[in-house]
Scaffold this active site. Structure first.
Site, PDB file in Angstrom:
ATOM      1  N   THR A 297     101.765 -22.560 -15.194  1.00 24.09           N
ATOM      2  CA  THR A 297     101.320 -21.109 -15.155  1.00 24.09           C
ATOM      3  C   THR A 297     102.615 -20.267 -14.672  1.00 24.09           C
ATOM      4  O   THR A 297     102.194 -19.114 -14.524  1.00 24.09           O
ATOM      5  CB  THR A 297      99.969 -20.925 -14.519  1.00 24.09           C
ATOM      6  OG1 THR A 297      99.992 -21.502 -13.398  1.00 24.09           O
ATOM      7  CG2 THR A 297      98.820 -21.466 -15.340  1.00 24.09           C
TER       8      THR A 297
ATOM      9  N   GLY B  69      97.669 -22.726  -8.719  1.00 22.61           N
ATOM     10  CA  GLY B  69      97.400 -22.294 -10.071  1.00 22.61           C
ATOM     11  C   GLY B  69      97.464 -23.769 -10.830  1.00 22.61           C
ATOM     12  O   GLY B  69      98.195 -24.623 -10.449  1.00 22.61           O
ATOM     13  N   PRO B  70      97.002 -23.594 -12.205  1.00 28.24           N
ATOM     14  CA  PRO B  70      97.111 -24.906 -12.937  1.00 28.24           C
ATOM     15  C   PRO B  70      98.663 -25.152 -13.315  1.00 28.24           C
ATOM     16  O   PRO B  70      99.334 -24.018 -13.182  1.00 28.24           O
ATOM     17  CB  PRO B  70      96.294 -24.633 -14.100  1.00 28.24           C
ATOM     18  CG  PRO B  70      95.552 -23.406 -13.931  1.00 28.24           C
ATOM     19  CD  PRO B  70      96.279 -22.584 -12.673  1.00 28.24           C
ATOM     20  N   PRO B  71      98.944 -26.344 -13.714  1.00 25.94           N
ATOM     21  CA  PRO B  71     100.395 -26.528 -14.119  1.00 25.94           C
ATOM     22  C   PRO B  71     100.705 -25.618 -15.401  1.00 25.94           C
ATOM     23  O   PRO B  71     100.009 -25.463 -16.340  1.00 25.94           O
ATOM     24  CB  PRO B  71     100.388 -28.099 -14.796  1.00 25.94           C
ATOM     25  CG  PRO B  71      98.699 -28.599 -13.954  1.00 25.94           C
ATOM     26  CD  PRO B  71      97.959 -27.336 -13.879  1.00 25.94           C
TER      27      PRO B  71
ATOM     28  N   ASP C 201      85.147 -39.344 -30.010  1.00 27.55           N
ATOM     29  CA  ASP C 201      84.071 -38.279 -29.900  1.00 27.55           C
ATOM     30  C   ASP C 201      82.989 -38.704 -28.758  1.00 27.55           C
ATOM     31  O   ASP C 201      82.487 -37.952 -28.281  1.00 27.55           O
ATOM     32  CB  ASP C 201      83.608 -38.022 -31.399  1.00 27.55           C
ATOM     33  CG  ASP C 201      84.721 -37.596 -32.427  1.00 27.55           C
ATOM     34  OD1 ASP C 201      85.455 -36.926 -31.927  1.00 27.55           O
ATOM     35  OD2 ASP C 201      84.269 -37.799 -33.642  1.00 27.55           O
TER      36      ASP C 201
ATOM     37  N   HIS D 130      81.728 -32.796 -38.574  1.00 31.36           N
ATOM     38  CA  HIS D 130      82.048 -32.056 -37.415  1.00 31.36           C
ATOM     39  C   HIS D 130      81.950 -30.507 -37.952  1.00 31.36           C
ATOM     40  O   HIS D 130      81.406 -29.717 -37.297  1.00 31.36           O
ATOM     41  CB  HIS D 130      83.435 -32.362 -36.986  1.00 31.36           C
ATOM     42  CG  HIS D 130      83.666 -33.495 -36.335  1.00 31.36           C
ATOM     43  ND1 HIS D 130      83.118 -33.915 -35.033  1.00 31.36           N
ATOM     44  CD2 HIS D 130      84.841 -34.502 -36.211  1.00 31.36           C
ATOM     45  CE1 HIS D 130      83.455 -34.983 -34.574  1.00 31.36           C
ATOM     46  NE2 HIS D 130      84.700 -35.437 -35.161  1.00 31.36           N
TER      47      HIS D 130
ATOM     48  N   GLU E  23      85.210 -35.497 -40.770  1.00 27.19           N
ATOM     49  CA  GLU E  23      85.618 -34.170 -40.620  1.00 27.19           C
ATOM     50  C   GLU E  23      84.770 -33.386 -41.022  1.00 27.19           C
ATOM     51  O   GLU E  23      84.360 -32.371 -40.172  1.00 27.19           O
ATOM     52  CB  GLU E  23      86.951 -34.061 -41.206  1.00 27.19           C
ATOM     53  CG  GLU E  23      88.126 -35.114 -40.556  1.00 27.19           C
ATOM     54  CD  GLU E  23      88.275 -34.876 -38.874  1.00 27.19           C
ATOM     55  OE1 GLU E  23      87.757 -34.081 -38.170  1.00 27.19           O
ATOM     56  OE2 GLU E  23      88.546 -36.214 -38.412  1.00 27.19           O
TER      57      GLU E  23
HETATM   58  P1  ADP Z   1     104.245 -24.159 -12.771  1.00 25.45           P
HETATM   59  O1  ADP Z   1     105.406 -24.321 -11.730  1.00 25.45           O
HETATM   60  O2  ADP Z   1     103.089 -23.200 -12.427  1.00 25.45           O
HETATM   61  O3  ADP Z   1     103.802 -25.453 -13.140  1.00 25.45           O
HETATM   62  P2  ADP Z   1     106.615 -23.279 -14.251  1.00 25.45           P
HETATM   63  O4  ADP Z   1     107.015 -22.018 -13.509  1.00 25.45           O
HETATM   64  O5  ADP Z   1     107.534 -24.235 -13.960  1.00 25.45           O
HETATM   65  O6  ADP Z   1     105.008 -23.739 -14.073  1.00 25.45           O
HETATM   66  O7  ADP Z   1     106.586 -22.784 -15.707  1.00 25.45           O
HETATM   67  C1  ADP Z   1     107.330 -23.503 -16.730  1.00 25.45           C
HETATM   68  C2  ADP Z   1     107.873 -22.820 -17.704  1.00 25.45           C
HETATM   69  O8  ADP Z   1     106.734 -21.985 -18.468  1.00 25.45           O
HETATM   70  C3  ADP Z   1     108.673 -21.715 -17.202  1.00 25.45           C
HETATM   71  O9  ADP Z   1     109.851 -21.644 -16.873  1.00 25.45           O
HETATM   72  C4  ADP Z   1     108.665 -20.532 -18.094  1.00 25.45           C
HETATM   73  O10 ADP Z   1     109.668 -20.691 -19.223  1.00 25.45           O
HETATM   74  C5  ADP Z   1     107.272 -20.564 -18.583  1.00 25.45           C
HETATM   75  N1  ADP Z   1     106.159 -19.839 -18.035  1.00 25.45           N
HETATM   76  C6  ADP Z   1     105.238 -20.260 -17.367  1.00 25.45           C
HETATM   77  N2  ADP Z   1     104.262 -19.074 -17.042  1.00 25.45           N
HETATM   78  C7  ADP Z   1     105.099 -17.904 -17.377  1.00 25.45           C
HETATM   79  C8  ADP Z   1     104.740 -16.673 -17.205  1.00 25.45           C
HETATM   80  N3  ADP Z   1     103.609 -16.109 -16.565  1.00 25.45           N
HETATM   81  N4  ADP Z   1     105.583 -15.700 -17.934  1.00 25.45           N
HETATM   82  C9  ADP Z   1     106.517 -16.183 -18.508  1.00 25.45           C
HETATM   83  N5  ADP Z   1     106.906 -17.569 -18.841  1.00 25.45           N
HETATM   84  C10 ADP Z   1     105.980 -18.281 -18.242  1.00 25.45           C
HETATM   85 ZN    ZN Z   2      85.641 -36.838 -34.846  1.00 28.28          ZN
END
Ligand code: ADP
Ligand code: ZN
Ligand code: MG
Length: 646
Positions: A219, A215-217, A516, A443, A440
């Site tokens: 998440t 998953g993306p960062p 832009d 835009h 602005e």
């Molecule tokens: P990843 O490892 O996917 O990059 P993390 O698990 O380190 O992300 O998430 C960083 C912080 O973001 C967590 O400590 C939490 O506080 C918050 N967070 C991220 N996803 C969730 C979620 N699904 N539910 C609740 N908190 C979340």
């Molecule tokens: Zn602009």
């Protein structure tokens, strides 16, 4: 986007070296002090006599017994107590070296003499003299290393640095993870495998060895792993892929071996490898010639070997997380390795609301706060962004000395996350301010006429963030997962709207539109090379997806003939030019609106809500807009407007 606070890093490896170094030092100091103190402490302090006096006393026949050591002679003299009973008095003297006559003198005077008994502490001293110096050396070394803040953990080379979380010690439960229900369900199953393995093995099922969380960062991948540690009553080893790669070649592989050895001893248990992509990048390929890759390859091979090496039902489950599954070596995903994939995606609206709820649990919210509305206004936010948002809002409320966090705090916090901090200290001169205002509004007017991009919510000439002198916020009304081609065209035109307004009003452009233009051109290029939307070039992918394109090496573009490359360039330019043309045409059509709105913006600095909508609702679409949105083409009889050059 905010930088993710990586709070698991704080729980660093235990300060093993300091413990060893520290206690070693204390122990040694103690032993030495003891050695120095003991004799004088327990033995009575004996009167010291010059050697010559001692010889005199011997010759006078006073000395009864003597213990002759190399550097110390203890002797006793017969005396009488006051009541006439015989008594003994003991003295010490230091012998003159090499007095070879001494035994003869003693014998001649009938002194009972001998050597001292072998020192009981002798072997300790001997041992210490051999062992202590290196120990002290290592002790001090370890101490210094630690003082440098960990240093290159030279003393733990080859040891896996996995942190062990025991049950519940991470403090995170599945309840703390929201908005990723499918992933949660999948991982709950893993916990069940571990808790009641025989339920599965009884039927002959093989428990999966490896689970890949993708998953993306931000998440919540790491969070989920911690939650497993919190839920499962089994030991939990956690290590980051980057920690395998170390200073010394071969250390990574040794670490993997060590990690699995530990894990197998503790089975059933979970091994969590965070950031697997640091370790598992495709071997070979274009980047295979770089030295560092050798090490990574060895480490990866070791990991594969270890994963094959243990029996599925030993109860060791490996969970790995990555945000770049496409760069992983395919060998990692073979059955029997990380054959299960759990996808953790950015949350949808309902998910975002749930995550906001989790993070707002400990925050005092005012009546007017509606988490559902906040969820609507934060499309694309990951869990970490939402956590950050709640915290920002709370901080803002605290700064205002409010009793509770109000909705306005959340709105300001969203803006901070989207556009950066307000920078009122950045003072623009009149010309600049005017340029920014028209830019602005440009835009905004074009954005208001384009499909799919959402409402224009706010325009501002208050500088924000790193580079923005002003900004326009456009909020989608719903979560969108696709962009239709007319929306891409609309987006490109909107991006060019700022510059087009400058051209329309001032007849010259500023440098303010560079970002832009950058974005518009990128989008136009993707339109052709990735999405295959160009009529001329057709659905051919000219851009390689990351799987084939190893970062930093080679060309991201498929090899194309010079002719095709030329065509791509021409096509991209055509798209941008047409969008620019439409933008200019819209602004000319709405010239009065542009002037009025910009004047008002200059006065008020910020235009939003109803006031803004009142202006933008008046925007009129020029005749060719619909045709252009549909086909991307402009009727040829209208010549392209001359583009000004800076
Ligand atoms: P990843 O490892 O996917 O990059 P993390 O698990 O380190 O992300 O998430 C960083 C912080 O973001 C967590 O400590 C939490 O506080 C918050 N967070 C991220 N996803 C969730 C979620 N699904 N539910 C609740 N908190 C979340
Ligand atoms: Zn602009
Ligand atoms: Mg993480």
């Amino acid at each position: 986007m905010p930088v993710e606070t990586n709070n698991n890093k704080r729980k660093m490896k235990p300060p093993k070296i300091r413990q060893i170094g520290g206690s070693l030092l204390i122990l040694l100091t103690f032993v030495f002090l003891l050695n120095a103190i003991v004799p004088s402490f327990f033995g009575p302090k004996l009167p010291q006599v010059p050697y010559s006096d001692f010889i005199g006393q011997v010759q006078a026949g006073k000395v009864d017994r003597a213990v002759v050591g190399g550097d110390r002679i203890e002797y006793s003299i017969k005396t009488q107590n006051a009541d006439g009973k015989p008594a003994e008095q003991v003295f010490v003297t230091t012998p003159v070296a090499l007095d070879l006559d001494l035994p003869k003198i003693l014998r001649d005077n009938n002194v009972e003499f001998g050597a001292p008994p072998p020192n009981e502490n002798g072997w300790i001293s001997t041992l210490l003299s051999w062992v202590a110096p290196p120990l002290i050396f290592f002790g001090i070394w370890g101490f210094l290393l630690n003082r440098q803040g960990g240093g290159p953990a030279a003393l733990t080379v080859g040891k896996s640095k996995a942190r062990i979380y025991s049950e519940g010690s991470t403090g995170v439960k599945f309840l703390d993870v929201a908005g990723v229900d499918e992933a949660k369900a999948e991982l709950e199953e893993i916990v069940d495998f571990l808790k009641s393995a025989d339920k599965y093995t009884r039927l002959g099922a093989k428990i999966p060895k490896g689970v890949l969380v993708v998953g993306p960062p931000g998440t919540g991948k790491t969070l989920l792993a911690k939650a497993i540690a919190g839920e499962a009553s089994v030991p939990f080893f956690s290590i980051s892929g980057s920690e395998f790669i170390e200073l010394f070649v071969g250390v990574g592989a040794a670490r993997v071996r060590d990690l699995f050895e530990q894990a197998k001893q503790q089975a059933p248990c979970i091994v969590f490898i965070d950031e697997l992509d640091a370790l598992g990048k495709s071997r070979g390929g274009a980047g295979g010639f770089v030295g560092g890759n050798d090490e990574r390859e060895q480490t990866l091979n070791q990991l594969l070997t270890e994963m094959d090496g243990f029996d599925a039902n030993t109860g060791v489950i490996i969970i790995a997380a990555t945000n770049r599954p496409e760069v992983l070596d395919p060998a990692l995903r073979r059955p029997g390795r990380f054959d299960r994939q759990v996808v953790v995606d950015r949350p949808d609206k309902i998910g975002r609301e749930a995550i906001l709820k989790v993070h707002a649990r400990n925050v005092k919210l005012a009546e007017d706060v509606d988490l559902g509305t906040i969820a609507i206004r934060t499309p694309g936010f990951a869990g970490a962004d939402l956590a950050n948002l709640v915290n920002e809002a709370a901080l803002l409320a605290a700064r205002q000395n409010r009793q509770a966090v109000i909705m306005a705090d959340f709105n300001e916090a969203i803006e901070r996350v989207v556009a950066g901090l307000e920078k009122r200290s950045r003072v623009l001169n009149e010309t600049e301010k005017k340029t920014v205002a028209y830019h602005e509004v440009g835009h905004a007017i074009i954005g208001a006429l384009m499909p799919g991009a959402g409402k224009v919510e706010k325009i501002s000439v208050v500088p924000r963030g790193v580079g923005a002198l002003g900004y326009t916020i456009q909020m989608p009304e719903e979560d969108r997962f696709l962009m239709i081609e007319d929306e891409i065209r609309g987006r490109i035109a909107t991006l060019l709207g700022g510059r087009s307004a400058e051209e329309t009003v001032f007849g010259k452009v500023s440098t303010g539109a560079s970002d832009d233009i950058q974005k518009a051109t990128d989008l136009a290029e993707r339109y052709v090379t990735v999405y295959g939307m160009s009529d001329e070039l057709g659905p051919v992918a000219f851009e390689k997806v990351q799987q084939q394109f190893i970062e930093g090496y080679g060309n991201p573009r498929r090899s194309v003939s010079p002719k095709v490359a030329e065509e791509i360039d021409r096509e991209v330019k055509q798209i941008v030019d047409n969008a620019h043309h439409i933008a200019l045409s819209i602004l000319q059509e709405n010239r009065d609106l542009l002037e009025q709105t910009a004047e008002e913006l200059l006065q008020k600095e910020i235009l939003e809500g109803a006031a803004l909508r009142e202006h933008l609702n008046q925007a009129k679409a020029p005749a060719e807009l619909n045709e252009w949105l549909r086909t991307g083409k402009l009727s040829q009889d209208k010549p392209l407007m001359q583009t000004l050059l800076v």
